[in-house]
Design an enzyme around this catalytic site. Sequence first.
Site, PDB file in Angstrom:
ATOM      1  N   SER A 119      67.792 -67.081   5.538  1.00 40.65           N
ATOM      2  CA  SER A 119      68.571 -67.172   4.299  1.00 40.65           C
ATOM      3  C   SER A 119      68.135 -68.346   3.443  1.00 40.65           C
ATOM      4  CB  SER A 119      70.055 -67.394   4.619  1.00 40.65           C
ATOM      5  OG  SER A 119      70.562 -66.379   5.413  1.00 40.65           O
ATOM      6  N   HIS A 140      64.089 -60.555   3.374  1.00 43.27           N
ATOM      7  CA  HIS A 140      65.479 -61.023   3.391  1.00 43.27           C
ATOM      8  C   HIS A 140      66.412 -59.862   3.058  1.00 43.27           C
ATOM      9  CE1 HIS A 140      68.855 -63.740   1.722  1.00 43.27           C
ATOM     10  NE2 HIS A 140      68.975 -63.628   3.026  1.00 43.27           N
ATOM     11  N   GLU A 152      64.792 -58.969  -0.443  1.00 36.84           N
ATOM     12  CA  GLU A 152      63.896 -59.893  -1.131  1.00 36.84           C
ATOM     13  C   GLU A 152      62.619 -59.972  -0.298  1.00 36.84           C
ATOM     14  OE1 GLU A 152      66.815 -63.030  -3.353  1.00 36.84           O
ATOM     15  OE2 GLU A 152      66.726 -63.194  -1.192  1.00 36.84           O
ATOM     16  N   ASN A 190      70.516 -66.263  -2.847  1.00 35.42           N
ATOM     17  CA  ASN A 190      71.282 -67.366  -2.256  1.00 35.42           C
ATOM     18  C   ASN A 190      71.271 -68.629  -3.113  1.00 35.42           C
ATOM     19  OD1 ASN A 190      72.254 -65.911  -0.162  1.00 35.42           O
ATOM     20  ND2 ASN A 190      70.735 -66.587   1.334  1.00 35.42           N
TER      21      ASN A 190
HETATM   22  N1  CAA Z   1      77.923 -51.182   8.687  1.00 30.31           N
HETATM   23  C1  CAA Z   1      77.703 -49.971   8.122  1.00 30.31           C
HETATM   24  N2  CAA Z   1      78.400 -49.487   7.077  1.00 30.31           N
HETATM   25  C2  CAA Z   1      79.403 -50.254   6.606  1.00 30.31           C
HETATM   26  C3  CAA Z   1      79.704 -51.508   7.150  1.00 30.31           C
HETATM   27  C4  CAA Z   1      78.908 -51.971   8.230  1.00 30.31           C
HETATM   28  N3  CAA Z   1      79.102 -53.169   8.795  1.00 30.31           N
HETATM   29  N4  CAA Z   1      80.748 -52.030   6.457  1.00 30.31           N
HETATM   30  C5  CAA Z   1      81.083 -51.119   5.523  1.00 30.31           C
HETATM   31  N5  CAA Z   1      80.268 -50.050   5.602  1.00 30.31           N
HETATM   32  C6  CAA Z   1      80.251 -48.879   4.712  1.00 30.31           C
HETATM   33  C7  CAA Z   1      81.433 -47.978   4.946  1.00 30.31           C
HETATM   34  O1  CAA Z   1      81.102 -46.973   5.878  1.00 30.31           O
HETATM   35  C8  CAA Z   1      81.685 -47.387   3.564  1.00 30.31           C
HETATM   36  O2  CAA Z   1      80.832 -46.309   3.308  1.00 30.31           O
HETATM   37  P1  CAA Z   1      81.353 -45.061   2.409  1.00 30.31           P
HETATM   38  O3  CAA Z   1      81.856 -45.649   1.114  1.00 30.31           O
HETATM   39  O4  CAA Z   1      80.139 -44.207   2.234  1.00 30.31           O
HETATM   40  O5  CAA Z   1      82.435 -44.428   3.201  1.00 30.31           O
HETATM   41  C9  CAA Z   1      81.245 -48.475   2.602  1.00 30.31           C
HETATM   42  O6  CAA Z   1      80.376 -49.355   3.362  1.00 30.31           O
HETATM   43  C10 CAA Z   1      82.445 -49.223   2.093  1.00 30.31           C
HETATM   44  O7  CAA Z   1      83.142 -49.707   3.235  1.00 30.31           O
HETATM   45  P2  CAA Z   1      84.713 -49.820   3.348  1.00 30.31           P
HETATM   46  O8  CAA Z   1      85.381 -48.769   2.510  1.00 30.31           O
HETATM   47  O9  CAA Z   1      85.078 -49.890   4.795  1.00 30.31           O
HETATM   48  O10 CAA Z   1      85.000 -51.268   2.815  1.00 30.31           O
HETATM   49  P3  CAA Z   1      84.771 -51.878   1.404  1.00 30.31           P
HETATM   50  O11 CAA Z   1      84.895 -50.881   0.313  1.00 30.31           O
HETATM   51  O12 CAA Z   1      85.653 -53.073   1.403  1.00 30.31           O
HETATM   52  O13 CAA Z   1      83.236 -52.355   1.433  1.00 30.31           O
HETATM   53  C11 CAA Z   1      81.572 -53.952   1.833  1.00 30.31           C
HETATM   54  C12 CAA Z   1      82.759 -53.200   2.411  1.00 30.31           C
HETATM   55  C13 CAA Z   1      80.419 -52.976   1.563  1.00 30.31           C
HETATM   56  C14 CAA Z   1      81.157 -54.962   2.870  1.00 30.31           C
HETATM   57  C15 CAA Z   1      82.003 -54.608   0.476  1.00 30.31           C
HETATM   58  O14 CAA Z   1      83.200 -55.338   0.664  1.00 30.31           O
HETATM   59  C16 CAA Z   1      80.956 -55.532  -0.090  1.00 30.31           C
HETATM   60  O15 CAA Z   1      80.000 -55.107  -0.733  1.00 30.31           O
HETATM   61  N6  CAA Z   1      81.145 -56.862   0.132  1.00 30.31           N
HETATM   62  C17 CAA Z   1      80.216 -57.881  -0.343  1.00 30.31           C
HETATM   63  C18 CAA Z   1      79.057 -57.992   0.613  1.00 30.31           C
HETATM   64  C19 CAA Z   1      78.086 -59.043   0.186  1.00 30.31           C
HETATM   65  O16 CAA Z   1      78.233 -59.741  -0.800  1.00 30.31           O
HETATM   66  N7  CAA Z   1      77.023 -59.169   0.983  1.00 30.31           N
HETATM   67  C20 CAA Z   1      76.030 -60.184   0.795  1.00 30.31           C
HETATM   68  C21 CAA Z   1      76.349 -61.329   1.752  1.00 30.31           C
HETATM   69  S1  CAA Z   1      75.241 -62.700   1.525  1.00 30.31           S
HETATM   70  C22 CAA Z   1      73.859 -62.245   2.344  1.00 30.31           C
HETATM   71  O17 CAA Z   1      73.775 -61.244   2.992  1.00 30.31           O
HETATM   72  C23 CAA Z   1      72.687 -63.176   2.227  1.00 30.31           C
HETATM   73  C24 CAA Z   1      72.631 -64.353   3.124  1.00 30.31           C
HETATM   74  O18 CAA Z   1      71.499 -64.791   3.403  1.00 30.31           O
HETATM   75  C25 CAA Z   1      73.834 -65.032   3.666  1.00 30.31           C
HETATM   76  P1  NAD Z   2      74.065 -64.141  14.383  1.00 29.46           P
HETATM   77  O1  NAD Z   2      74.582 -65.431  14.888  1.00 29.46           O
HETATM   78  O2  NAD Z   2      75.001 -63.008  14.144  1.00 29.46           O
HETATM   79  O3  NAD Z   2      72.901 -63.594  15.350  1.00 29.46           O
HETATM   80  C1  NAD Z   2      71.813 -64.351  15.778  1.00 29.46           C
HETATM   81  C2  NAD Z   2      71.358 -63.765  17.100  1.00 29.46           C
HETATM   82  O4  NAD Z   2      70.085 -64.290  17.450  1.00 29.46           O
HETATM   83  C3  NAD Z   2      72.311 -64.100  18.270  1.00 29.46           C
HETATM   84  O5  NAD Z   2      72.752 -62.894  18.844  1.00 29.46           O
HETATM   85  C4  NAD Z   2      71.430 -64.919  19.223  1.00 29.46           C
HETATM   86  O6  NAD Z   2      71.688 -64.642  20.592  1.00 29.46           O
HETATM   87  C5  NAD Z   2      70.046 -64.427  18.845  1.00 29.46           C
HETATM   88  N1  NAD Z   2      68.938 -65.317  19.200  1.00 29.46           N
HETATM   89  C6  NAD Z   2      68.878 -66.662  19.080  1.00 29.46           C
HETATM   90  N2  NAD Z   2      67.644 -67.097  19.500  1.00 29.46           N
HETATM   91  C7  NAD Z   2      66.941 -66.002  19.875  1.00 29.46           C
HETATM   92  C8  NAD Z   2      65.632 -65.772  20.372  1.00 29.46           C
HETATM   93  N3  NAD Z   2      64.774 -66.783  20.561  1.00 29.46           N
HETATM   94  N4  NAD Z   2      65.246 -64.502  20.666  1.00 29.46           N
HETATM   95  C9  NAD Z   2      66.100 -63.461  20.454  1.00 29.46           C
HETATM   96  N5  NAD Z   2      67.351 -63.613  19.982  1.00 29.46           N
HETATM   97  C10 NAD Z   2      67.771 -64.864  19.675  1.00 29.46           C
HETATM   98  O7  NAD Z   2      73.270 -64.488  13.028  1.00 29.46           O
HETATM   99  P2  NAD Z   2      72.968 -63.536  11.782  1.00 29.46           P
HETATM  100  O8  NAD Z   2      74.090 -63.638  10.823  1.00 29.46           O
HETATM  101  O9  NAD Z   2      72.505 -62.210  12.276  1.00 29.46           O
HETATM  102  O10 NAD Z   2      71.742 -64.332  11.124  1.00 29.46           O
HETATM  103  C11 NAD Z   2      70.428 -64.196  11.624  1.00 29.46           C
HETATM  104  C12 NAD Z   2      69.444 -64.666  10.554  1.00 29.46           C
HETATM  105  O11 NAD Z   2      69.631 -63.862   9.370  1.00 29.46           O
HETATM  106  C13 NAD Z   2      69.641 -66.121  10.114  1.00 29.46           C
HETATM  107  O12 NAD Z   2      68.380 -66.647   9.790  1.00 29.46           O
HETATM  108  C14 NAD Z   2      70.520 -65.988   8.866  1.00 29.46           C
HETATM  109  O13 NAD Z   2      70.391 -67.070   7.998  1.00 29.46           O
HETATM  110  C15 NAD Z   2      69.928 -64.724   8.253  1.00 29.46           C
HETATM  111  N6  NAD Z   2      70.844 -63.979   7.365  1.00 29.46           N
HETATM  112  C16 NAD Z   2      72.185 -63.916   7.629  1.00 29.46           C
HETATM  113  C17 NAD Z   2      73.014 -63.191   6.789  1.00 29.46           C
HETATM  114  C18 NAD Z   2      74.482 -63.096   7.023  1.00 29.46           C
HETATM  115  O14 NAD Z   2      75.219 -62.677   6.108  1.00 29.46           O
HETATM  116  N7  NAD Z   2      74.983 -63.420   8.203  1.00 29.46           N
HETATM  117  C19 NAD Z   2      72.454 -62.509   5.674  1.00 29.46           C
HETATM  118  C20 NAD Z   2      71.062 -62.563   5.451  1.00 29.46           C
HETATM  119  C21 NAD Z   2      70.264 -63.315   6.308  1.00 29.46           C
END
Ligand code: CAA
Ligand code: NAD
Length: 292
Positions: A119, A140, A152, A190
Amino acid sequence: MDIGTVGVVGCGLMGSGIAEIAAKSDFDVKVREVSKDFLEAGEKRIRKSMDRAVEKEKLSAEDRDAAWARLSFTTEISDLAECDLVIEAIVEELAAKNALFGELDGLCGENTIFASNTSSLTITDMAAATSRPDRFVGLHFFNPVPVMKLVEVVRTIATSDETFERAFAFSKAVGKVPITAKDNSGFVVNLLLVPYMLDAIRQLERGVASVRDIDTGMTLGCGYPMGPFLLCDFVGIDTLYRISEIMFEEYREERYAPPPLLRRIVALGRYGRKTGRGFYDWSGDEPVPLPV
Ligand code: CAA
Ligand code: NAD
């Protein structure tokens, strides 16, 4: 594209989703975790997500079974030796990622592409520690991987055109919309999303409103699918904290600094939805805000 077998390392929130979409898109997928317990938990997560897709009639039971048969699970890193592409989705720590890629570098063939789902780390910092910086990219994905359409695709100044093109084609082959991003910490999304989440925590610290009201405000006022605190819990509070530290270290800008409240919630082991408690308690049917 020349990719048939994909290795996925780490089967947590992200790795399980990446493995699932790759298997559903006809790739053979080898999933590696650190222990049997983590492997079983990851397997269950994939199975549950696929079953849910069948229940919602988005996937036929036949296609689910075919995808399931293309997945194999292991704790042995050597089982990834024959993969054409290895996608890393382990904990957000450079030392852990570099140790993993160091091992893979000695095992995998010349043609294998390495990709990180990081991330906030730079791809260059991982690529430079291997003998194949030209065959190293960022892929990503977004959480939840089966739902979010974006990937990405990150190229460093060392990534070869061929590697980038193979990774870009793979992203399309798993049904995603790829965008090209430069290798800066936070890539595109991000850079904008992380300060927003951290800012919500800072406003909470200032007493602007409650967790529930800030979430309701951003959901109903701006049409966001979930408010910032639900999103923090969804991403993982431990992961967000690490991302924040890494981005702050990189840019030295206050907007990326981890707010004290975030650190306290991590200290309490409230890592979000995946552990049942974060800003919310997830044990009931609906998430309920916890004291902050
Ligand atoms: N796995 C598979 N499918 C899933 C799921 C999961 N974990 N969660 C939800 N879904 C599906 C559902 O089956 C549903 O599909 P249909 O509409 O076709 O039936 C759809 O997604 C919508 O789900 P829900 O009706 O249960 O719930 P919702 O309408 O509240 O949507 C959500 C859930 C899609 C997660 C929505 O709330 C959302 O888009 N949230 C924002 C997510 C977001 O911003 N993600 C980015 C996070 S940051 C990141 O990823 C980067 C990083 O590096 C940290
Ligand atoms: P998580 O904590 O859910 O899962 C990480 C997993 O990696 C754990 O199950 C751990 O046991 C395993 N692990 C650690 N070291 C390992 C190794 N050497 N070999 C095999 N498995 C190992 O974390 P996550 O949320 O899935 O995040 C994983 C990566 O994806 C991070 O780099 C995070 O920044 C990135 N990411 C996270 C998100 C998010 O929304 N959580 C979104 C995009 C990218």
